[in-house]
Write a protein that holds these residues in place. Structure first.
Motif, mmCIF file in Angstrom:
data_model
loop_
_atom_site.group_PDB
_atom_site.id
_atom_site.type_symbol
_atom_site.label_atom_id
_atom_site.label_comp_id
_atom_site.label_asym_id
_atom_site.label_seq_id
_atom_site.Cartn_x
_atom_site.Cartn_y
_atom_site.Cartn_z
ATOM 1 N N HIS A 129 0.832 -1.201 0.000
ATOM 2 C CA HIS A 129 0.000 0.000 0.000
ATOM 3 C C HIS A 129 0.869 1.255 0.000
ATOM 4 O O HIS A 129 0.634 2.203 -0.777
ATOM 5 N N ARG A 153 -5.632 -9.476 -0.013
ATOM 6 C CA ARG A 153 -6.419 -9.130 -1.200
ATOM 7 C C ARG A 153 -7.609 -8.243 -0.817
ATOM 8 O O ARG A 153 -7.896 -7.234 -1.482
ATOM 9 N N GLY A 157 -7.687 -4.293 -1.853
ATOM 10 C CA GLY A 157 -8.810 -3.963 -2.722
ATOM 11 C C GLY A 157 -9.678 -2.859 -2.152
ATOM 12 O O GLY A 157 -10.377 -2.157 -2.893
ATOM 13 N N THR A 158 -9.623 -2.671 -0.834
ATOM 14 C CA THR A 158 -10.397 -1.625 -0.164
ATOM 15 C C THR A 158 -9.662 -0.293 -0.143
ATOM 16 O O THR A 158 -10.255 0.763 -0.345
ATOM 17 N N GLU A 161 -7.067 2.457 -5.150
ATOM 18 C CA GLU A 161 -7.983 2.669 -6.257
ATOM 19 C C GLU A 161 -7.842 1.515 -7.246
ATOM 20 O O GLU A 161 -6.832 0.819 -7.295
ATOM 21 N N GLU A 162 -8.859 1.323 -8.064
ATOM 22 C CA GLU A 162 -8.964 0.146 -8.922
ATOM 23 C C GLU A 162 -7.773 -0.003 -9.859
ATOM 24 O O GLU A 162 -7.270 -1.117 -10.073
ATOM 25 N N GLU A 163 -7.300 1.100 -10.421
ATOM 26 C CA GLU A 163 -6.214 1.027 -11.406
ATOM 27 C C GLU A 163 -4.933 0.485 -10.773
ATOM 28 O O GLU A 163 -4.223 -0.342 -11.382
ATOM 29 N N ARG A 164 -4.611 0.913 -9.568
ATOM 30 C CA ARG A 164 -3.407 0.412 -8.907
ATOM 31 C C ARG A 164 -3.605 -1.014 -8.412
ATOM 32 O O ARG A 164 -2.696 -1.848 -8.521
ATOM 33 N N PHE A 165 -4.772 -1.305 -7.887
ATOM 34 C CA PHE A 165 -5.026 -2.659 -7.402
ATOM 35 C C PHE A 165 -4.900 -3.685 -8.525
ATOM 36 O O PHE A 165 -4.463 -4.821 -8.299
ATOM 37 N N ALA A 166 -5.238 -3.294 -9.746
ATOM 38 C CA ALA A 166 -5.172 -4.211 -10.888
ATOM 39 C C ALA A 166 -3.738 -4.639 -11.194
ATOM 40 O O ALA A 166 -3.528 -5.651 -11.885
#
Length: 312
Positions: A129, A153, A157-158, A161-166
């Motif tokens: 993170h 995970r 995921g919480t 943001e979605e782009e980095r988590f991907a």
């Protein structure tokens, strides 16, 4: 007795129960018992959170401006209800203070932007993170036990943001052949291990180091320099069996006084040797890992290089 200068009701009670005539007559151990716990020192046995918050507060006060900026870039740190303090408007806990110090150490010796990173034993993901919040990584791979992967995970995921988590990829050691396939198919600019090599079987650590030696450009290790048997620290609260198991893990099993800086410094030489992945690898930076007295950190570089770099 003159009431104007007499005892308060609170100290009337302490005089009967803690700071008694019998207790103050014995100088042998008074600084480590109830007498001093009422006169000068909070009882550490029941004031652990108070001491933790005091440590976090003082570490927060000493943060450099660069590390304050790193911390501010890590959003959603309050997820999970950490034990924390408020400093200059920021909620700060020990986990993310350590993560910021780790990022500072790494960024001082590596260009992390664009890197492919592997972390072995990521816990709930605070290092991932912190790094991903401060640097634009190509990918981040996490190897861990299945239950830890599940928590990591969900947490990442919480908070990301979605782009980095991907960009994060999870690999369970409980999946047959999964770790071997990871090292066979991919190469990494940096491998990270924080506080888990010391809890693995020595044979397992060696197996990881052998694979790191031929697939990674750098290795960052942050682990204890040895073991301790000071029962006053935790009362061996988890029982003798857990103590015996803890003493049997990791490549560094010497029992030392972890609050003796010279003993820690001497043992750190064994640390640097034990975690060097192999021939052609050089330790380029090392030092004590704040805030713990017996943790050391080291960054190694593969001077032989790794060809191909698949999976970038």
């Amino acid at each position: 007795m003159d009431d104007e200068y007499g005892r308060s009701p609170l100290w009337e009670r302490y005089g009967r129960t803690k700071v008694t005539k019998e207790a103050v007559a014995d100088l042998a151990n008074f600084k480590s018992n109830e007498v001093n716990f009422k006169m000068a020192l909070w009882d550490p046995g029941v004031n652990g959170v108070r001491y933790l918050k005091t440590l976090v507060f003082n570490l927060s006060a000493g943060l450099s401006e660069a590390n304050r900026a790193r911390l501010r870039r890590i959003h959603n740190r309050e997820v999970g209800n950490p034990i924390a303090v408020r400093y200059d408007g920021e909620t700060i806990c020990m986990d993310y203070l350590q993560a910021v110090f780790e990022v500072e150490f790494l960024a001082g010796h590596l260009d992390l932007d664009g890197s492919a990173v592997l972390e072995i034993g990521a816990g709930y993901g605070r290092t991932c993170h912190a790094i991903m919040s401060n640097h634009d990584l190509a990918s981040y791979h996490i190897v861990d036990l299945e239950n830890s992967i599940q928590l990591c995970r969900a947490y990442l995921g919480t908070v990301l943001e979605e782009e980095r988590f991907a960009r994060i990829h999870f690999h369970s050691v409980d999946e047959a052949g999964g770790v071997d396939a990871l090292f066979r198919d991919l190469s990494f600019d940096l491998c990270i291990n924080i506080d888990s090599f010391a809890e693995m079987n020595a044979r397992t650590v060696r197996a990881y180091l052998d694979r790191i030696a031929v697939t990674c450009r750098h290795l960052y290790v942050n682990n204890p320099v040895g073991k301790y048997l000071d029962k006053s620290l935790d009362g061996h609260s988890q029982g003798d069996e857990v103590v015996a198991l803890a003493l049997s893990t990791g490549p560094l099993r010497d029992v030392i006084d972890i609050h003796d800086n010279r003993a820690v410094e001497a043992q750190s030489r064994k640390f640097v040797t034990a975690y060097r992945p192999g021939d052609g690898w050089r330790c380029v930076a090392e030092g004590r890992s704040v805030p713990w007295t017996y943790y050391w950190q080291a960054l190694y570089r593969n001077d032989r290089g790794v060809g191909g770099w698949p999976g970038r």
